[in-house]
Design an enzyme around this catalytic site. Structure first.
Site, PDB file in Angstrom:
ATOM      1  N   LYS A  64       0.860  -1.191   0.000  1.00 18.81           N
ATOM      2  CA  LYS A  64       0.000   0.000   0.000  1.00 18.81           C
ATOM      3  C   LYS A  64       0.892   1.234   0.000  1.00 18.81           C
ATOM      4  O   LYS A  64       1.772   1.382   0.844  1.00 18.81           O
ATOM      5  CB  LYS A  64      -0.925   0.003   1.228  1.00 18.81           C
ATOM      6  CG  LYS A  64      -1.752   1.294   1.367  1.00 18.81           C
ATOM      7  CD  LYS A  64      -2.769   1.221   2.510  1.00 18.81           C
ATOM      8  CE  LYS A  64      -3.446   2.575   2.730  1.00 18.81           C
ATOM      9  NZ  LYS A  64      -4.390   2.574   3.866  1.00 18.81           N
TER      10      LYS A  64
ATOM     11  N   ASP B  90      -2.627  10.000   4.037  1.00 17.92           N
ATOM     12  CA  ASP B  90      -4.042   9.631   4.131  1.00 17.92           C
ATOM     13  C   ASP B  90      -4.765  10.605   5.047  1.00 17.92           C
ATOM     14  O   ASP B  90      -4.756  10.462   6.264  1.00 17.92           O
ATOM     15  CB  ASP B  90      -4.168   8.191   4.665  1.00 17.92           C
ATOM     16  CG  ASP B  90      -5.623   7.746   4.738  1.00 17.92           C
ATOM     17  OD1 ASP B  90      -6.499   8.462   4.197  1.00 17.92           O
ATOM     18  OD2 ASP B  90      -5.879   6.679   5.335  1.00 17.92           O
TER      19      ASP B  90
ATOM     20  N   ASP C 175     -12.343   7.193   3.426  1.00 15.00           N
ATOM     21  CA  ASP C 175     -11.162   6.881   4.232  1.00 15.00           C
ATOM     22  C   ASP C 175     -10.771   5.400   4.123  1.00 15.00           C
ATOM     23  O   ASP C 175      -9.716   4.993   4.591  1.00 15.00           O
ATOM     24  CB  ASP C 175     -11.419   7.268   5.689  1.00 15.00           C
ATOM     25  CG  ASP C 175     -10.142   7.356   6.508  1.00 15.00           C
ATOM     26  OD1 ASP C 175      -9.052   7.328   5.904  1.00 15.00           O
ATOM     27  OD2 ASP C 175     -10.234   7.455   7.742  1.00 15.00           O
TER      28      ASP C 175
ATOM     29  N   ARG D  59      -7.854  -0.188   0.407  1.00 15.24           N
ATOM     30  CA  ARG D  59      -8.370  -1.388  -0.270  1.00 15.24           C
ATOM     31  C   ARG D  59      -8.685  -1.105  -1.730  1.00 15.24           C
ATOM     32  O   ARG D  59      -8.644  -2.005  -2.565  1.00 15.24           O
ATOM     33  CB  ARG D  59      -9.597  -1.911   0.503  1.00 15.24           C
ATOM     34  CG  ARG D  59     -10.754  -0.955   0.540  1.00 15.24           C
ATOM     35  CD  ARG D  59     -11.772  -1.290   1.629  1.00 15.24           C
ATOM     36  NE  ARG D  59     -11.277  -1.009   2.973  1.00 15.24           N
ATOM     37  CZ  ARG D  59     -11.945  -1.278   4.082  1.00 15.24           C
ATOM     38  NH1 ARG D  59     -13.138  -1.859   4.020  1.00 15.24           N
ATOM     39  NH2 ARG D  59     -11.433  -0.985   5.262  1.00 15.24           N
TER      40      ARG D  59
ATOM     41  N   GLU E  88      -9.585   3.944   1.659  1.00 13.99           N
ATOM     42  CA  GLU E  88      -8.991   4.123   0.336  1.00 13.99           C
ATOM     43  C   GLU E  88      -7.963   3.051   0.002  1.00 13.99           C
ATOM     44  O   GLU E  88      -7.742   2.726  -1.160  1.00 13.99           O
ATOM     45  CB  GLU E  88      -8.334   5.514   0.245  1.00 13.99           C
ATOM     46  CG  GLU E  88      -6.904   5.630   0.806  1.00 13.99           C
ATOM     47  CD  GLU E  88      -6.785   5.348   2.306  1.00 13.99           C
ATOM     48  OE1 GLU E  88      -7.809   5.418   2.993  1.00 13.99           O
ATOM     49  OE2 GLU E  88      -5.671   5.033   2.767  1.00 13.99           O
TER      50      GLU E  88
ATOM     51  N   ASP F 199       1.417   5.823   5.807  1.00 13.79           N
ATOM     52  CA  ASP F 199       0.469   4.969   5.099  1.00 13.79           C
ATOM     53  C   ASP F 199       1.046   4.373   3.798  1.00 13.79           C
ATOM     54  O   ASP F 199       0.330   3.708   3.052  1.00 13.79           O
ATOM     55  CB  ASP F 199      -0.825   5.759   4.820  1.00 13.79           C
ATOM     56  CG  ASP F 199      -2.073   4.904   4.917  1.00 13.79           C
ATOM     57  OD1 ASP F 199      -1.997   3.795   5.481  1.00 13.79           O
ATOM     58  OD2 ASP F 199      -3.125   5.342   4.415  1.00 13.79           O
TER      59      ASP F 199
ATOM     60  N   LYS G  94     -10.299  12.590   8.316  1.00 15.30           N
ATOM     61  CA  LYS G  94      -9.913  12.115   9.640  1.00 15.30           C
ATOM     62  C   LYS G  94      -9.830  13.293  10.604  1.00 15.30           C
ATOM     63  O   LYS G  94      -9.467  14.398  10.184  1.00 15.30           O
ATOM     64  CB  LYS G  94      -8.516  11.473   9.579  1.00 15.30           C
ATOM     65  CG  LYS G  94      -8.438  10.116   8.928  1.00 15.30           C
ATOM     66  CD  LYS G  94      -6.998   9.611   8.956  1.00 15.30           C
ATOM     67  CE  LYS G  94      -6.830   8.308   8.186  1.00 15.30           C
ATOM     68  NZ  LYS G  94      -7.558   7.176   8.770  1.00 15.30           N
TER      69      LYS G  94
END
Ligand code: BES
Ligand code: MN
Ligand code: ZN
Length: 504
Positions: A272, A277, A354, A358, A356, A295, A284
């Site tokens: 990833k 993020d 959020d 996946r 994101e 991230d 968030k």
């Protein structure tokens, strides 16, 4: 840092610090301990008795030799009972020794390698060296003034008792040292990428780093921009990217074994690569966003690890894949309720921007299946806070569609000393991802969030054996522990190398 072996008399070795491991049952290297104690006229043994040093785990005893022997300091490090000791604990001993050496301003730090039988000597040498090298890691490029200190330790020496040295043992230890240097180098690279602020470590920068890695290790590289991703139909990856001013980069590194024999199998390592993020429109809160430069830790791990695999010349074809992007709110962001078309054709309704990771991984998995036709897929992702709720901050959650592959992976993790734990993918939770308007939606309900994220990814792997490693917890540390400093850890690199370049 230079690393070397010493198999002569340690009492004559000029070193700022000499570290010795001690079990509750006695010194790991009795002969060396005796030699040091003798040269100090029994001072060490007296001190051990006076200070009640029992070799308990975490207990240490340090002594300044005031020129009575060549090493300036001796450090005894307790290891607990022999039966509870695992090879990976040698990392802790290496780390202790290195940190004590650094704080004593030692130019040369020496750790005594405990004797062990046969093949395990190589692994012991590796772990001890890794622990010491990784404990010396610092991320200080942004410090100025007083706090920007020059590096003091220039050399690490492993000392072996002269009685235990023969040709084959020496070769094994040298191989262990070399493997440790390669792994420590890769882990440090991963840590650097993670620790670098998101303002610097953008998707473009990630691609530049990957180019450098490719050049250094002789890898093929492809970097796809938004146009090329669009051609491939990566609707999920591009949707995440569209809210950002920074262009996304889809990175694909390939290592092919040299020679005429075909690769034994093809493996994809997917990381990833969300370089920041914010949560997107499902923004968030500030406190949860604070650390979200981490991230891209999965991407950092796979980009760093493939270099080691190439250097070791493993007999497999390896693809390191990272879909790098930011997840930002803006007038161009993807929205809640949007329906995206993924690269494998499935449509996805967004109920939380959020979730994101996946989405980016789903398209990366399809790419690995369709474009690389791999036999095994591993993905590494700081995917869910829920995984940290389940397993705590130091343990990765492992899910997959092939029990035997999951078990082989976990066995490698145990050998590598990285904490991982098998979590289920309960088919009953798949209903949570049902959508009225699309083939599925991107998030389920609150409970079991790590598992529904895994179930989402499963939609893209088809029949390919696959292991998903949720590293949300262990990718970064909020305080220093052993050989792991605060910040990015480089988690995953060791197990990847163990799995694909195993000596067992
Ligand atoms: N990158 C986060 C997960 C994360 C959390 C990583 C903490 C490292 C530390 C991920 O993209 C995310 O936001 N996940 C959501 C999923 C939810 C919206 C279903 C989460 O865990 O809250
Ligand atoms: Mn997120
Ligand atoms: Zn994320």
């Amino acid at each position: 840092m230079k690393v070397s072996l010493h198999s002569g008399d340690v009492t004559k070795l000029s070193t700022g610090l000499l570290g010795l491991l001690c079990f509750e049952e006695g010194m790991a290297e009795g002969a060396i301990y005796q030699a040091v104690d003798k040269a100090l006229d029994g001072l060490l043994a007296r001190l051990v008795a006076e200070e009640q040093f029992k070799g308990k785990k975490g207990q240490t005893l340090s002594l300044h030799t005031h020129g009575r022997i060549a090493p300036s300091r001796v450090l005894l490090v307790g290891a607990g009972a022999r039966k509870d000791f695992a090879a990976a604990d040698l990392r802790g001993f290496g780390a202790r020794t290195m940190k004590a050496g650094a704080s004593a301003q030692a130019k040369v730090v020496t750790a005594v390698l405990p004797y062990s039988e046969g093949a395990s000597q190589e692994r012991h040498a590796q772990f001890l060296t890794e622990g010491a090298l990784l404990a010396a890691y610092r991320f200080d490029k942004y410090l100025t003034g007083e706090r920007k200190k020059p590096e003091v330790v220039e050399e690490l020496k492993l000392a072996m008792s002269p009685d235990n040295v023969d040709g084959s043992r020496l070769d094994a230890v040298k191989r262990g040292l070399q493997r440790a240097e390669q792994i420590a180098h890769a882990v440090s690279l991963a840590r650097d990428l993670i620790n670098e602020p998101a303002g610097e470590m953008t998707p473009k920068k990630m691609a530049e780093v990957a180019q450098r890695v490719a050049k250094q290790h002789g890898l093929e590289i492809k970097v796809l921009g938004p146009k090329e991703c669009e051609k491939l139909g990566m609707g999920m990856f591009l949707a995440v990217a569209q809210g950002s001013e920074e262009e996304p980069r889809f990175i694909h590194l390939t290592y092919r074994p040299k020679g005429k024999t075909p690769a034994k199998k093809k493996v994809a390592l997917i990381g990833k690569g969300v370089t920041f993020d914010s949560g997107g429109l499902s923004l968030k809160p500030s406190s949860a966003m604070e650390d979200m430069k981490v991230d891209m830790s999965g991407a950092a791990a796979v980009i760093a690890a493939i270099g080691v695999l190439a250097d070791l010349g493993v007999p497999y074809e390896v693809h390191a894949i990272a879909a790098c992007t930011e997840n930002m709110p803006s007038g161009k962001s993807y929205k809640l309720g949007d329906v995206l078309k993924s690269m494998n054709g499935k449509t996805v309704e967004i109920n939380n921007t959020d979730a994101e990771g996946r989405l980016t991984l789903g398209d990366a998995i399809t790419y690995a299946v369709q474009e690389c036709r791999v036999d095994e897929i591993f993905d590494f992702a700081t995917l869910t806070g829920a995984c940290m709720v389940a397993l705590g901050p130091h343990t990765a959650g492992v899910m997959g569609n092939d029990l035997s592959l999951v078990e082989r992976w976990l066995a490698s993790a145990r050998l590598a000393g990285e904490e991982m734990w098998h979590l289920p993918l309960p088919p009953g939770l798949r209903d949570q991802l049902k959508s009225d308007v699309a083939d599925m939606r991107n998030t389920g309900e609150r409970w079991g969030g790590a598992l529904t994220a895994g179930l989402f990814l499963k939609e893209f792997v088809g029949d390919t054996p696959w292991v998903h490693v949720d590293i949300a917890g262990p990718a970064s540390a909020d305080k220093e522990i052993g050989h792991t400093p605060k910040g990015g850890t480089g988690f995953g690199v060791s197990t990847i190398v163990e799995y694909l370049a195993s000596r067992e």
